[in-house]
Design a protein around this motif. Structure first.
Motif, mmCIF file in Angstrom:
data_model
loop_
_atom_site.group_PDB
_atom_site.id
_atom_site.type_symbol
_atom_site.label_atom_id
_atom_site.label_comp_id
_atom_site.label_asym_id
_atom_site.label_seq_id
_atom_site.Cartn_x
_atom_site.Cartn_y
_atom_site.Cartn_z
ATOM 1 N N GLU A 197 0.817 -1.213 0.000
ATOM 2 C CA GLU A 197 0.000 0.000 0.000
ATOM 3 C C GLU A 197 0.851 1.262 0.000
ATOM 4 O O GLU A 197 0.459 2.292 -0.541
ATOM 5 N N ASP A 198 2.042 1.205 0.597
ATOM 6 C CA ASP A 198 2.894 2.384 0.741
ATOM 7 C C ASP A 198 3.911 2.544 -0.379
ATOM 8 O O ASP A 198 4.443 3.656 -0.566
ATOM 9 N N ILE A 199 4.206 1.485 -1.114
ATOM 10 C CA ILE A 199 5.324 1.576 -2.057
ATOM 11 C C ILE A 199 4.930 1.386 -3.514
ATOM 12 O O ILE A 199 5.775 1.531 -4.401
ATOM 13 N N VAL A 200 3.668 1.091 -3.792
ATOM 14 C CA VAL A 200 3.221 0.831 -5.156
ATOM 15 C C VAL A 200 2.408 2.007 -5.676
ATOM 16 O O VAL A 200 1.600 2.589 -4.959
ATOM 17 N N GLU A 201 2.644 2.346 -6.944
ATOM 18 C CA GLU A 201 1.867 3.384 -7.613
ATOM 19 C C GLU A 201 1.448 2.880 -8.987
ATOM 20 O O GLU A 201 2.154 2.067 -9.605
ATOM 21 N N HIS A 202 0.321 3.372 -9.469
ATOM 22 C CA HIS A 202 -0.098 3.014 -10.819
ATOM 23 C C HIS A 202 0.746 3.786 -11.829
ATOM 24 O O HIS A 202 1.081 4.944 -11.621
ATOM 25 N N ALA A 203 1.100 3.094 -12.898
ATOM 26 C CA ALA A 203 1.870 3.703 -13.979
ATOM 27 C C ALA A 203 1.116 3.492 -15.281
ATOM 28 O O ALA A 203 0.146 2.734 -15.341
ATOM 29 N N GLU A 204 1.571 4.174 -16.332
ATOM 30 C CA GLU A 204 0.900 4.026 -17.617
ATOM 31 C C GLU A 204 1.015 2.579 -18.093
ATOM 32 O O GLU A 204 2.117 2.042 -18.222
ATOM 33 N N ALA A 205 -0.121 1.941 -18.310
ATOM 34 C CA ALA A 205 -0.198 0.542 -18.779
ATOM 35 C C ALA A 205 0.404 -0.439 -17.792
ATOM 36 O O ALA A 205 0.820 -1.533 -18.164
ATOM 37 N N GLY A 206 0.463 -0.054 -16.523
ATOM 38 C CA GLY A 206 1.023 -1.000 -15.571
ATOM 39 C C GLY A 206 1.077 -0.470 -14.157
ATOM 40 O O GLY A 206 0.173 0.243 -13.713
ATOM 41 N N ILE A 207 2.158 -0.803 -13.471
ATOM 42 C CA ILE A 207 2.288 -0.465 -12.055
ATOM 43 C C ILE A 207 3.783 -0.299 -11.749
ATOM 44 O O ILE A 207 4.633 -0.900 -12.408
ATOM 45 N N SER A 208 4.113 0.541 -10.759
ATOM 46 C CA SER A 208 5.519 0.726 -10.404
ATOM 47 C C SER A 208 5.706 0.595 -8.901
ATOM 48 O O SER A 208 4.782 0.843 -8.123
ATOM 49 N N VAL A 209 6.916 0.209 -8.519
ATOM 50 C CA VAL A 209 7.243 -0.029 -7.120
ATOM 51 C C VAL A 209 8.484 0.784 -6.765
ATOM 52 O O VAL A 209 9.414 0.907 -7.573
ATOM 53 N N SER A 210 8.528 1.316 -5.555
ATOM 54 C CA SER A 210 9.667 2.104 -5.101
ATOM 55 C C SER A 210 10.920 1.242 -4.970
ATOM 56 O O SER A 210 10.921 0.242 -4.252
ATOM 57 N N ILE A 211 11.983 1.634 -5.666
ATOM 58 C CA ILE A 211 13.257 0.915 -5.575
ATOM 59 C C ILE A 211 13.841 0.995 -4.165
ATOM 60 O O ILE A 211 14.228 -0.045 -3.592
ATOM 61 N N PRO A 212 13.935 2.185 -3.553
ATOM 62 C CA PRO A 212 14.506 2.241 -2.199
ATOM 63 C C PRO A 212 13.732 1.392 -1.194
ATOM 64 O O PRO A 212 14.339 0.754 -0.320
ATOM 65 N N ALA A 213 12.410 1.373 -1.313
ATOM 66 C CA ALA A 213 11.611 0.574 -0.382
ATOM 67 C C ALA A 213 11.863 -0.914 -0.586
ATOM 68 O O ALA A 213 11.981 -1.682 0.382
ATOM 69 N N LEU A 214 11.954 -1.358 -1.837
ATOM 70 C CA LEU A 214 12.253 -2.764 -2.110
ATOM 71 C C LEU A 214 13.635 -3.133 -1.578
ATOM 72 O O LEU A 214 13.827 -4.186 -0.962
ATOM 73 N N ALA A 215 14.609 -2.260 -1.816
ATOM 74 C CA ALA A 215 15.968 -2.542 -1.388
ATOM 75 C C ALA A 215 16.089 -2.608 0.127
ATOM 76 O O ALA A 215 16.946 -3.332 0.657
ATOM 77 N N ALA A 216 15.226 -1.871 0.837
ATOM 78 C CA ALA A 216 15.299 -1.832 2.295
ATOM 79 C C ALA A 216 14.725 -3.083 2.946
ATOM 80 O O ALA A 216 14.971 -3.326 4.131
ATOM 81 N N ASN A 217 13.982 -3.877 2.188
ATOM 82 C CA ASN A 217 13.369 -5.086 2.741
ATOM 83 C C ASN A 217 14.293 -6.284 2.602
ATOM 84 O O ASN A 217 15.142 -6.330 1.707
ATOM 85 N N PRO A 218 14.129 -7.289 3.481
ATOM 86 C CA PRO A 218 14.877 -8.545 3.314
ATOM 87 C C PRO A 218 14.555 -9.186 1.970
ATOM 88 O O PRO A 218 13.491 -8.946 1.390
ATOM 89 N N ALA A 219 15.473 -10.000 1.484
ATOM 90 C CA ALA A 219 15.297 -10.626 0.173
ATOM 91 C C ALA A 219 13.989 -11.399 0.076
ATOM 92 O O ALA A 219 13.299 -11.352 -0.952
ATOM 93 N N ALA A 220 13.618 -12.126 1.132
ATOM 94 C CA ALA A 220 12.393 -12.932 1.085
ATOM 95 C C ALA A 220 11.171 -12.054 0.861
ATOM 96 O O ALA A 220 10.277 -12.396 0.074
#
Length: 344
Positions: free
Chosen positions: A263-286
Motif C-alpha cells: 500500500e505504501d510503495i506501489v503506484e499506478h503507472a501508464e499501462a502497468g504499475i511501479s514499485v519504489s526501488i529504495p523501499a524494495l531494497a530496504a526489505n529482506p530478500a524474502a
C-alpha cells in the motif's frame, strides 16, 4: 476389470451400525463436525464422492453430522469416463450414498489433455463440482483428502523445487470460484478412513488408477513414502503434514505483511504499475521477492519462476544499467527510483 455387481448388492449393509462407536468412525465424524461447524444452519453441502474409502467415509460422516448442524448433505459422483466400467462404478457410489441417506447423483464429464492426465481430470472434476454446488445453492463442497494425501503433495512439491508455496500442501479451506472447498480429513490417516468403512459395513471401490505406477503420486505413495518410513522411522507422513501447516501459517503472516507494505510503495503507472526501488531494497530478500511475485500475479495474472524473480530483483540490488526484462504477460524495467511493470 473388478466385478462390481449390482449397486444395491455391492453396498448391502451400508446403513447398518455395529454396537458401540468404532474409534475410526468417531475420528472421521469428529473431523467432519469441526469442518462443518462454521457453516451450521446455512443450507446445503456437497460431498464429492468417488466410491473410494476416503470419500465414502467422508460421505458417511457427513450424512451423520450435517443434519445435526442444520445442513442438508448431498453427494455428487463425477464419472470421468477414463476406464471401462466407470459408469457402473459411479452408479455403485450413488447407491452407497443413498444407502447412507444422502441424495445423490452422478455427473459425467469430458476430460481434456491440458497439463497431463492427472491435472486434466482434476480440473474437469472441480468444474463439475462447482456447477453442482451452484445448482444446489450449496455453501460448501467437501472432499476426502487425507493426511496421507497431504504428505504426498508436499513430497511432490519438494521434487518440483517450486518453493514454499508448493510445500504448503492443500489448505483445509479454499475457494472454488465462489463456493467454499473444505478438506475436513487432512488430519485423518488413510488407514482410518478404511477402518471406518469396514466398521460401517461399507465396501469401497478400488480405483485402478490409484495403483498405476505411471502416475507420480502413486509412486510416491507406494514406493517413496514406505522407503522413508523404513529408513528414517515412522511418522514421516505426519511430519510432512505438520511442515505444510507451519509453512501455510508463515505464508499467511507474510501475505499480511506484504499487503500492508505494498500500500505504501506501489503506484499506478501508464499501462502497468511501479514499485519504489529504495523501499524494495530496504526489505529482506524474502519480502522483496514476494512483493515482486505478488505484483506480477495480481496485476497481470502470471506466476514468476525463481529465476525470473531473481532477475527482476537484480534491477533493485545489482543494477548496472541493464535494460528491460521480458516476463510472462509483462515487462519489468528500472526508471530512476521506480521499478516499473507494464503489459507486453
Amino acid at each position: 476389470m473388478q466385478e462390481l455387481g449390482t449397486p444395491a448388492a455391492r453396498y448391502r449393509g451400508a446403513v447398518e451400525h455395529r454396537p458401540g462407536l468404532d474409534p475410526a468412525v468417531a475420528d472421521v465424524r469428529r473431523a467432519v463436525r469441526v469442518g462443518l461447524a462454521p457453516r451450521a444452519g446455512r443450507g446445503t453441502v456437497v460431498v464429492a464422492l468417488s466410491g473410494g474409502a476416503d470419500s465414502l467415509a467422508l460421505a458417511a460422516a457427513t450424512a451423520f453430522e450435517a443434519p445435526k448442524l442444520g445442513l442438508r448433505p448431498v453427494a455428487v459422483v463425477v464419472d470421468h469416463g477414463l476406464q471401462d466400467g466407470s459408469a457402473d462404478a459411479a452408479a455403485a457410489a450413488v447407491a452407497a450414498a443413498e444407502g447412507l441417506g444422502l441424495d445423490a447423483r452422478a455427473v459425467q464429464v469430458e476430460v481434456g489433455t491440458a497439463g497431463g492426465p492427472e491435472a486434466a481430470a482434476r480440473d474437469a472434476r472441480y468444474r463439475a463440482l462447482r456447477v453442482a454446488a451452484r445448482e444446489a445453492s450449496a455453501v460448501a463442497v467437501l472432499t476426502g483428502h487425507t493426511l496421507d494425501d497431504q504428505a504426498e503433495t508436499v513430497l511432490l512439491g519438494l521434487a518440483r523445487g517450486s518453493g514454499a508455496t508448493s510445500l504448503q500442501g492443500m489448505p483445509a479451506t479454499s475457494d472454488l470460484n465462489g463456493v467454499a472447498l473444505l478438506r475436513p480429513l487432512l488430519d485423518v490417516r488413510r488407514e482410518t478412513t478404511r477402518a471406518a468403512c469396514t466398521a460401517l459395513g461399507l465396501r469401497p471401490w478400488a480405483d485402478p488408477h490409484n495403483t498405476d505406477p505411471a502416475y507420480a503420486r502413486v509412486r510416491v505413495r507406494d514406493r517413496v513414502l514406505p522407503v522413508l518410513e523404513a529408513e528414517l522411522g515412522p511418522g514421516i507422513a505426519e511430519a510432512l503434514a505438520r511442515t505444510a501447516t507451519q509453512l501455510r501459517e508463515d505464508a499467511d503472516a507474510f501475505a499480511e505483511m506484504i499487503d500492508e507494505t505494498i500500500e505504501d510503495i506501489v503506484e499506478h503507472a501508464e499501462a502497468g504499475i511501479s514499485v519504489s526501488i529504495p523501499a524494495l531494497a530496504a526489505n529482506p530478500a524474502a519480502v522483496r521477492h514476494r512483493i515482486i511475485r505478488h505484483v506480477v500475479a495480481s496485476e497481470f495474472g502470471q506466476s514468476l519462476t525463481r529465476t525470473q524473480t531473481l532477475e527482476v530483483a537484480r534491477l533493485v540490488t545489482e543494477w548496472t544499467g541493464q535494460g528491460p526484462i521480458d516476463l510472462p504477460g509483462c515487462r519489468a524495467r528500472r526508471i530512476g527510483t521506480r521499478l516499473e511493470f507494464t503489459a507486453r
